[in-house]
Design a protein around this motif. Structure first.
Motif, PDB file in Angstrom:
ATOM      1  N   VAL A 193       0.849  -1.195   0.000  1.00 31.34           N
ATOM      2  CA  VAL A 193       0.000   0.000   0.000  1.00 31.34           C
ATOM      3  C   VAL A 193       0.884   1.244   0.000  1.00 31.34           C
ATOM      4  O   VAL A 193       0.656   2.195  -0.754  1.00 31.34           O
ATOM      5  N   TYR A 194       1.913   1.239   0.855  1.00 36.00           N
ATOM      6  CA  TYR A 194       2.847   2.370   0.912  1.00 36.00           C
ATOM      7  C   TYR A 194       3.562   2.565  -0.433  1.00 36.00           C
ATOM      8  O   TYR A 194       3.667   3.684  -0.928  1.00 36.00           O
ATOM      9  N   GLY A 195       4.072   1.471  -1.005  1.00 39.98           N
ATOM     10  CA  GLY A 195       4.782   1.557  -2.281  1.00 39.98           C
ATOM     11  C   GLY A 195       3.900   2.125  -3.374  1.00 39.98           C
ATOM     12  O   GLY A 195       4.314   2.992  -4.141  1.00 39.98           O
ATOM     13  N   TRP A 196       2.666   1.641  -3.433  1.00 37.78           N
ATOM     14  CA  TRP A 196       1.712   2.140  -4.432  1.00 37.78           C
ATOM     15  C   TRP A 196       1.512   3.645  -4.243  1.00 37.78           C
ATOM     16  O   TRP A 196       1.609   4.422  -5.185  1.00 37.78           O
ATOM     17  N   TYR A 197       1.236   4.036  -3.004  1.00 36.49           N
ATOM     18  CA  TYR A 197       1.001   5.442  -2.695  1.00 36.49           C
ATOM     19  C   TYR A 197       2.241   6.290  -2.997  1.00 36.49           C
ATOM     20  O   TYR A 197       2.148   7.342  -3.633  1.00 36.49           O
ATOM     21  N   TYR A 198       3.403   5.829  -2.534  1.00 35.21           N
ATOM     22  CA  TYR A 198       4.642   6.590  -2.709  1.00 35.21           C
ATOM     23  C   TYR A 198       4.955   6.769  -4.188  1.00 35.21           C
ATOM     24  O   TYR A 198       5.273   7.879  -4.632  1.00 35.21           O
ATOM     25  N   SER A 255      12.674   8.366  -9.600  1.00 31.01           N
ATOM     26  CA  SER A 255      13.835   7.741 -10.221  1.00 31.01           C
ATOM     27  C   SER A 255      14.590   6.857  -9.240  1.00 31.01           C
ATOM     28  O   SER A 255      14.479   6.998  -8.030  1.00 31.01           O
ATOM     29  N   VAL A 256      15.334   5.940  -9.815  1.00 28.71           N
ATOM     30  CA  VAL A 256      16.188   5.053  -9.033  1.00 28.71           C
ATOM     31  C   VAL A 256      17.340   5.878  -8.470  1.00 28.71           C
ATOM     32  O   VAL A 256      17.938   6.685  -9.176  1.00 28.71           O
ATOM     33  N   SER A 257      17.632   5.671  -7.200  1.00 30.96           N
ATOM     34  CA  SER A 257      18.756   6.373  -6.575  1.00 30.96           C
ATOM     35  C   SER A 257      19.596   5.351  -5.809  1.00 30.96           C
ATOM     36  O   SER A 257      19.279   4.169  -5.786  1.00 30.96           O
ATOM     37  N   GLU A 286      13.375  -0.861  -1.494  1.00 26.31           N
ATOM     38  CA  GLU A 286      12.694  -1.101  -2.758  1.00 26.31           C
ATOM     39  C   GLU A 286      11.582  -0.069  -2.999  1.00 26.31           C
ATOM     40  O   GLU A 286      11.450   0.464  -4.101  1.00 26.31           O
ATOM     41  N   ALA A 287      10.788   0.210  -1.974  1.00 20.71           N
ATOM     42  CA  ALA A 287       9.714   1.189  -2.111  1.00 20.71           C
ATOM     43  C   ALA A 287      10.264   2.573  -2.435  1.00 20.71           C
ATOM     44  O   ALA A 287       9.624   3.351  -3.145  1.00 20.71           O
ATOM     45  N   ARG A 288      11.456   2.856  -1.953  1.00 17.42           N
ATOM     46  CA  ARG A 288      12.107   4.144  -2.216  1.00 17.42           C
ATOM     47  C   ARG A 288      12.946   4.130  -3.493  1.00 17.42           C
ATOM     48  O   ARG A 288      13.589   5.128  -3.821  1.00 17.42           O
ATOM     49  N   LYS A 289      12.931   2.999  -4.190  1.00 15.35           N
ATOM     50  CA  LYS A 289      13.698   2.797  -5.425  1.00 15.35           C
ATOM     51  C   LYS A 289      15.200   3.003  -5.213  1.00 15.35           C
ATOM     52  O   LYS A 289      15.880   3.669  -5.981  1.00 15.35           O
TER      53      LYS A 289
END
Length: 190
Positions: free
Chosen positions: A64-69, A80-82, A133-136
């Motif tokens: 849910v957090y990943g979708w929202y973020y 973007s990926v960091s 992962e959620a923060r890429k």
């Protein structure tokens, strides 16, 4: 086919969909992650992998957090990926080790888990990798490579053979995920 084998197949399919979609940075990965995690909660509890079961409740919330973020960030700018600096990883790994040991002792004392310290370590490091992962964060894939590799043995030990096959595949695909996200990261850096 028994009920738990059917659930294992559903979890396997959802897990594969999640994996391919997250590698390609598609927001729909989170929906399949949520579905697969809900199924896995029941499977792992049945197999007496209690922390892995609780971890999958966390995965539902992280989905849910990943979708929202991802959705909110993409409204403002391209998500973007960091990458993190090494000192952040050292701190995260040290905290994860301490929490794993403490949680392992609690699991040993209060549950009938056959592998309390391995279960604890897998759960704690998976929490850390999911946040990355959620923060890429690119290096999330390195964490997953090791986590999935150990999961193979743990799942075989508990009779979750289809999930162990999925973990073999996840381990291999962690390399592909890393390379794909690295490509995105390099394109953004130029």
């Amino acid at each position: 086919m028994d009920y738990f084998k059917s659930l294992e197949i559903v979890g396997l399919i959802a897990g594969l969909c999640y994996l391919f979609l997250i590698i390609w940075e598609n927001i729909w990965c989170w929906l399949f992650g949520i579905i697969g995690s809900l199924v896995t909660v029941f499977l792992y509890f049945h197999a007496k992998l209690y922390l892995e079961s609780i971890l999958n409740i966390y995965y539902v919330l992280a989905g849910v957090y990943g979708w929202y973020y991802w959705k909110e960030k993409s409204k403002k700018e391209a998500l973007s990926v960091s990458e993190w600096e090494n000192n952040k990883h050292v701190v995260l790994i040290a905290i994860s080790i301490v929490l794993s040991i403490g949680t392992g002792f609690l699991m040993k004392k209060y549950t009938d888990s056959p592998h309390p310290f391995i279960d604890a370590t897998m759960a704690i490091f998976s929490l850390s990798a999911t946040v990355l992962e959620a923060r890429k964060i690119l290096s999330a894939w390195i964490y997953w490579f090791f986590i999935n590799g150990v999961s193979i043995w743990l799942q075989v030990d508990r009779g979750l053979n289809l999930y162990s096959i999925l973990s073999i595949f996840y381990t291999i695909m962690s390399i592909m995920g890393y390379l794909q996200w690295k490509k995105s990261y390099n394109l953004q850096s130029n």
